[in-house]
Design a protein around this motif. Structure first.
Motif, mmCIF file in Angstrom:
data_model
loop_
_atom_site.group_PDB
_atom_site.id
_atom_site.type_symbol
_atom_site.label_atom_id
_atom_site.label_comp_id
_atom_site.label_asym_id
_atom_site.label_seq_id
_atom_site.Cartn_x
_atom_site.Cartn_y
_atom_site.Cartn_z
ATOM 1 N N GLU A 133 -20.204 -23.486 -7.799
ATOM 2 C CA GLU A 133 -21.013 -24.654 -8.172
ATOM 3 C C GLU A 133 -22.443 -24.275 -8.546
ATOM 4 N N GLN A 281 -17.066 -28.667 2.982
ATOM 5 C CA GLN A 281 -17.905 -29.227 1.923
ATOM 6 C C GLN A 281 -17.752 -28.369 0.676
ATOM 7 N N ARG A 283 -18.790 -29.491 -2.501
ATOM 8 C CA ARG A 283 -19.804 -29.834 -3.483
ATOM 9 C C ARG A 283 -21.107 -30.197 -2.769
ATOM 10 N N GLN A 284 -22.204 -29.619 -3.213
ATOM 11 C CA GLN A 284 -23.482 -29.833 -2.558
ATOM 12 C C GLN A 284 -23.994 -31.274 -2.689
ATOM 13 N N LYS A 285 -23.651 -31.924 -3.779
ATOM 14 C CA LYS A 285 -24.209 -33.254 -4.024
ATOM 15 C C LYS A 285 -23.239 -34.385 -3.718
ATOM 16 N N GLU A 286 -22.068 -34.054 -3.212
ATOM 17 C CA GLU A 286 -21.073 -35.080 -2.879
ATOM 18 C C GLU A 286 -21.036 -35.302 -1.373
ATOM 19 N N LYS A 287 -20.782 -36.532 -0.966
ATOM 20 C CA LYS A 287 -20.694 -36.841 0.455
ATOM 21 C C LYS A 287 -19.284 -36.530 0.956
ATOM 22 N N LEU A 290 -13.955 -31.774 1.626
ATOM 23 C CA LEU A 290 -12.668 -31.793 0.942
ATOM 24 C C LEU A 290 -11.549 -31.556 1.948
ATOM 25 N N THR A 322 -11.390 -46.025 1.724
ATOM 26 C CA THR A 322 -12.701 -45.490 2.083
ATOM 27 C C THR A 322 -13.347 -46.362 3.160
ATOM 28 N N ARG A 348 -14.798 -40.712 2.326
ATOM 29 C CA ARG A 348 -15.928 -41.033 1.448
ATOM 30 C C ARG A 348 -15.498 -41.055 -0.016
ATOM 31 N N SER A 349 -14.384 -40.410 -0.304
ATOM 32 C CA SER A 349 -13.861 -40.363 -1.676
ATOM 33 C C SER A 349 -12.354 -40.234 -1.600
ATOM 34 N N ARG A 354 -12.178 -36.758 0.298
ATOM 35 C CA ARG A 354 -13.247 -36.162 1.104
ATOM 36 C C ARG A 354 -13.495 -37.027 2.334
#
Length: 499
Positions: A133, A281, A283-287, A290, A322, A348-349, A354
């Motif tokens: 990423e 985790q 992705r750094q910008k996703e809450k 995974l 969610t 969260r997703s 996630r």
């Protein structure tokens, strides 16, 4: 760029593509895992007892395999511990991860030749996803530390056993061995305080780029480094780039860590457990983290507010929503079946899936029907420290049902501050406001004057470490419960504080 750094980038792209394939086909992936688990274990004692031969789908599985926790699965586990073969999974396990039980002393969680690689791959893939990423990979040339339990293993009926982190230490790839710290000898020190002192001595003059561990124990390491050098961690380790953590919610510690480090450092959150490496985790910008759907684990979810019903509905991955609090069940290639790990999660997703860990199904406060959960107290404290600039070391919460002065009951927050705030009342009100906003039951009890406003009890510096040491749980993978529905921990802390 070194050859190792270049190779890490190439490998990271390869792994990300593989992850994307199963993450974009979640239901099919989980169906494949389910069939593999049932087919592989059909001739085990557990498989025969539960008619695995007749299981064709999840509905069949629900009818034949009830939800179990460790105590309920224990008759089978005890046979495995005794050395019997083909009980929960074909053959015998490679290891037992030994953990602390609540009612039965030590728990022995099996780890098999099929399940161990999934733990290793998930930890590796978390770092590779960060590299893919961000494009950053130079940190692989620096020193890396993983604060963990001793890698020394015992043996029971021909099966090795130890702490999960100690077992995993035996699987560090050769290309990382030269970078890995502390030394084997230091890692084998059992006494946590002695071990951290030794780690400080070994690492203080090294080029540390990656530091990993449970936040409160890493904080202890950082504070000892500061005491030795009178410098911020970011100045001691100028190339420190990545903090990898798990076990507890990091948010309440965030401000304290940023002050200790002196600058912001990227982080990767992990969700490992003896029963499986469930999420990381990516992705750094996703809450959220995974969920590992292709790691030999089949997941089921039960709404937390229905979990104690007689026949709660068990949902598969394609049926979740969610922001709902679920108890997570797992069936694994280590021989756990519809196993309640005790955690609650929220999604969260759903594309990809996630999760965040919202608490423990047995760790809540509902002395008055408020059912406050871990996620809510974590968020409330985060909101409180953000609003007031407070810095905390650790905390736990318990109900005070019968105050000695005859006043209304309340929630008592035991907080150890790094620096005691000038205005405790402001922190109280900020936490209270957040908790009332999140939890309507709690809000109603405050509004109806059934409960009074929460109270903060200041725990002296080092108090939580002293408590954890007194119960034999200082360091390693041990974590202080965030909240309790009784006063066992609270009374022990109160006695300690009053001395």
């Amino acid at each position: 760029m070194s050859l190792k750094s270049f190779g890490a980038k190439v490998f990271a792209k390869h792994i990300r593509k593989k992850i994307n394939i199963w993450a974009s086909n979640p239901i099919k992936t989980q169906e494949k895992v389910f069939k593999y688990l049932i087919e592989t274990a059909k001739d085990t004692e557990f498989g025969v007892d539960h008619n695995f031969q007749e299981i064709q789908n999840h509905a069949d599985f629900v009818k034949k395999v009830p939800i179990r926790d460790y105590e309920q699965l224990r008759p089978y586990v005890d046979k495995v511990v005794d050395g019997d073969k083909n009980i929960l999974w074909p053959g015998i396990p490679l290891y037992f991860a030994k953990t602390s039980g609540t009612t039965s002393g030590s728990k022995y969680i099996p780890l098999t030749k099929e399940s161990i690689p999934t733990h290793i791959a998930a930890a590796r893939n978390a770092i590779l996803c960060y590299i893919e990423e961000t494009g950053k990979s130079s940190f692989v040339d620096g020193k890396m530390i993983f604060l963990q339990g001793s890698p020394e293993l015992e043996e029971k009926n021909g099966i090795k056993l130890g702490r999960l982190s100690g077992i995993v230490a035996h699987y560090v790839p050769k290309y990382l061995q030269k970078n890995r710290m502390p030394s084997w000898e230091t890692n084998c020190i059992e006494d946590w305080e002695t071990k951290v002192d030794a780690v400080v001595e070994e690492t203080v003059d090294q080029n540390m780029t990656v530091i990993s561990g449970i936040p409160p124990w890493v904080q202890m390491y950082f504070e000892k480094l500061q005491q030795k050098t009178n410098k911020d961690i970011g100045d001691i380790f100028k190339s420190f780039e990545l903090f990898i953590y798990g076990g507890v919610n990091f948010q309440p510690y965030k401000n304290t860590f940023e002050k200790l480090i002196g600058r912001k450092v990227a982080g990767i959150e992990l969700y490992p457990a003896s029963e499986g490496f469930f999420a990381f985790q990516d992705r750094q910008k996703e809450k959220g983290m995974l969920l590992q759907l292709d790691s030999g684990m089949f997941y089921e979810f039960v709404k937390a507010d229905e979990f104690f019903d007689e026949n709660p509905k068990r949902l598969t991955i394609g049926e979740v929503e969610t922001d709902v609090n679920y108890v997570m069940l797992v069936s694994t290639s280590a021989g756990l079946w519809a196993y309640n790990i005790g955690d609650t999660v929220q999604f969260r997703s759903l594309s990809p899936y996630r999760v965040v860990v919202s608490g423990r199904i047995k760790h809540f406060i509902s002395a008055f029907g408020e059912h406050v959960i871990g996620k809510e107290v974590d968020q409330a404290l985060k909101d409180g420290v953000d609003a007031t600039g407070s810095l905390i070391n650790d905390f736990t919460v318990a109900p005070q049902v019968n105050p000695n002065d005859g006043s209304l009951p309340y929630h008592e927050w035991f907080i150890e501050f790094k620096e005691t705030p000038d205005d405790i009342d402001a922190l109280v009100m900020a936490i209270e406001k957040s908790l009332r906003t999140q939890n309507s039951y709690y809000d109603d009890l405050i509004e109806g004057k059934i409960l009074s406003t929460l109270k903060i009890t200041n725990v002296p510096n080092g108090g939580f470490q002293k408590y954890m040491k007194s119960v034999g749980k200082l360091g390693g993978q041990n974590k202080l419960p965030r909240l309790s529905n009784d006063r066992n921990i609270a009374d022990a802390l109160t006695t300690m504080i009053d001395k």
